[in-house]
Write a protein that holds these residues in place. Sequence first.
Motif, mmCIF file in Angstrom:
data_model
loop_
_atom_site.group_PDB
_atom_site.id
_atom_site.type_symbol
_atom_site.label_atom_id
_atom_site.label_comp_id
_atom_site.label_asym_id
_atom_site.label_seq_id
_atom_site.Cartn_x
_atom_site.Cartn_y
_atom_site.Cartn_z
ATOM 1 N N MET A 55 0.841 -1.223 0.000
ATOM 2 C CA MET A 55 0.000 0.000 0.000
ATOM 3 C C MET A 55 0.859 1.248 0.000
ATOM 4 O O MET A 55 0.522 2.261 -0.648
ATOM 5 N N GLN A 56 1.996 1.226 0.692
ATOM 6 C CA GLN A 56 2.895 2.380 0.719
ATOM 7 C C GLN A 56 3.438 2.674 -0.686
ATOM 8 O O GLN A 56 3.527 3.831 -1.097
ATOM 9 N N GLN A 57 3.776 1.587 -1.418
ATOM 10 C CA GLN A 57 4.285 1.761 -2.776
ATOM 11 C C GLN A 57 3.216 2.381 -3.686
ATOM 12 O O GLN A 57 3.527 3.258 -4.506
ATOM 13 N N GLN A 58 1.977 1.946 -3.567
ATOM 14 C CA GLN A 58 0.905 2.475 -4.412
ATOM 15 C C GLN A 58 0.560 3.911 -4.034
ATOM 16 O O GLN A 58 0.144 4.710 -4.883
ATOM 17 N N LEU A 59 0.747 4.259 -2.739
ATOM 18 C CA LEU A 59 0.494 5.630 -2.293
ATOM 19 C C LEU A 59 1.440 6.608 -2.991
ATOM 20 O O LEU A 59 1.044 7.739 -3.336
ATOM 21 N N ASN A 60 2.655 6.167 -3.231
ATOM 22 C CA ASN A 60 3.634 7.008 -3.920
ATOM 23 C C ASN A 60 3.433 7.009 -5.424
ATOM 24 O O ASN A 60 4.090 7.773 -6.130
ATOM 25 N N ASN A 61 2.549 6.117 -5.923
ATOM 26 C CA ASN A 61 2.380 5.961 -7.361
ATOM 27 C C ASN A 61 1.040 6.500 -7.854
ATOM 28 O O ASN A 61 0.659 6.297 -8.992
ATOM 29 N N ASP A 65 -0.251 6.575 -12.049
ATOM 30 C CA ASP A 65 -1.311 5.701 -12.591
ATOM 31 C C ASP A 65 -2.369 5.554 -11.507
ATOM 32 O O ASP A 65 -2.385 4.597 -10.730
ATOM 33 N N TYR A 66 -3.239 6.511 -11.431
ATOM 34 C CA TYR A 66 -4.191 6.632 -10.337
ATOM 35 C C TYR A 66 -5.103 5.412 -10.253
ATOM 36 O O TYR A 66 -5.256 4.804 -9.194
#
Length: 562
Positions: A55-61, A65-66
């Motif tokens: 989840m931390q990785q997707q928060l930065n992404n 790519d929303y």
Amino acid sequence: MKLTVKKKIWLGTLFMFLLILITGGVSIYYTAKLKNDARNVLQDNYESLSYCQNMQQQLNNFDNDYTTSVKIFETNLQKQESNVTEPGEKKATTDLRMFFNRFKSSDTSKQNLKQIREQLYNIVSLNMISIKRKNTAAQQSATDALAIIIALGGFIFLIAFTFIINFPSVVTKSIIQLTDAIKEIAGKNYKYRIHINNKDEFGTLANAFNNMAERLENFESSNLNKLMFEKSRAEAVINSLKDASIGLDKKNVILFANEQALQLLNMRNDDMIGKKAEAIAERNDLFKFLLENNSTTPFKIVMLNRENYFTKETIEINQNDTQSKVIIIKNITSFKELDVAKTNFIATVSHELKTPLAASDFSLKLLEDQRTGTLSGEQKELIYNLKQDNQRMLKILSELLNMSQLEAGKIQLTVTQVNPKVIIENAIKAVETSARQKNVSIQNHAAENLSTINADEDKTIWVLNNFLTNAIKYSSENNSVEVSALQKENNIFFSVKDNGKGIAQEHLPKLFDRYFKVPGTNEKGTGLGLAISKEFIEAQGGKLLVESELNKGSVFSFMLPL
């Protein structure tokens, strides 16, 4: 309670099994406990850390790519909601859901993102603290398990070591006593007894053994006189044997020797009985000869200035997987003297008969002469038959004279340098007439360039002539006989081959015996020709050979050294 050996071994084995079972149970318990603690750490905490990291990785992404990032974040958040295991983790996860829902509702403010990061940090911190706590507990459990297993293993080792040292003696002590007792009985100490007070199988065996020893002692006492009587009787029977007899066991130890044998060997009974045959042979040449000579040929011993002749016979005795033998020395002096007398008688009679027969043969020749008068056809036939019978008688007497000379050891050889071809040619000339009468052709296959030999020409021709005569006699009319001479290494081989009816294999070993005739033959003869041939050839250092098969003819041959 009566404990048998079987029960003792069973209880000992059961005790060892229980010790192994206790040790294995404790080890399995602590191993399973450590495994369960490790599984809890993996399932409860490590998976939550993995979800939070994703989840931390997707928060930065989100900016790149929303849509994809929101979908992945949602998936990991749902998994985290299903894996809440630590105190305070449920509230942090609920707050994370609330702030994430706001984010999806277009609240992309920095404050909301900050709250999401804080909740992720809280979840990670709670799981890290739990991992540390569980690791400390697992280490303590492992330390406790190791201490308990070491203590239990040491205790069990001491018990097992004591058991291993003491338990075998329960069985071996009695076995050793029984073994010593058996050795005493084997040494004929029938008074020996063993004392085992155990109420088990060994005690029963000891009582049975003592009973057996007592019976053996009684048996030996009651049968000793009987055995001594039987021994004396056996010795009397052996000494009553007319022929000298010596008995040996399988180890070549002398068991007995009767009086005749002791007298012949010039030894005392005590010097032979129970001694090794090899040791006696070293001190007695005659006994050494009897051991080493396996021939049945008569031998001579001079006793009291008189020549005595003996033959040796060995009888093998097989009994209960043991092999003994008895050497019997038979005195044949009287038979030898009779044989010499017979030989002299035959020689005298043959010599005396030969003179009148030669005279009658000369008279028959005179009768055939026309100057003595003309004979009718019947008279000529009678004279012819008389001449044939006369010649046959002369031949028989010649063979008897030759045999008597051979038996008397008076054979005389006139050895000269002879060409093998000359021997063959002279032998063929001697039988040409009989071969012509039967229409049998004689083929000479003597090899070229044969070396000369040192031989008695007359006797060698006589032998080859005998072979040819037999070959012609047993060949059918209009047949052929082959004579050959071949040089091999340092020998010349003469052979005569016919195509007659042959000789059965069982009769071949006896062909050169005196007076032997092949069963079923109707031809007249003395049975001495081949025996004399054998003596003539062997006297010259040669050897006779024969090969034959029924209905395939025969090959008689002899070899003479160069």
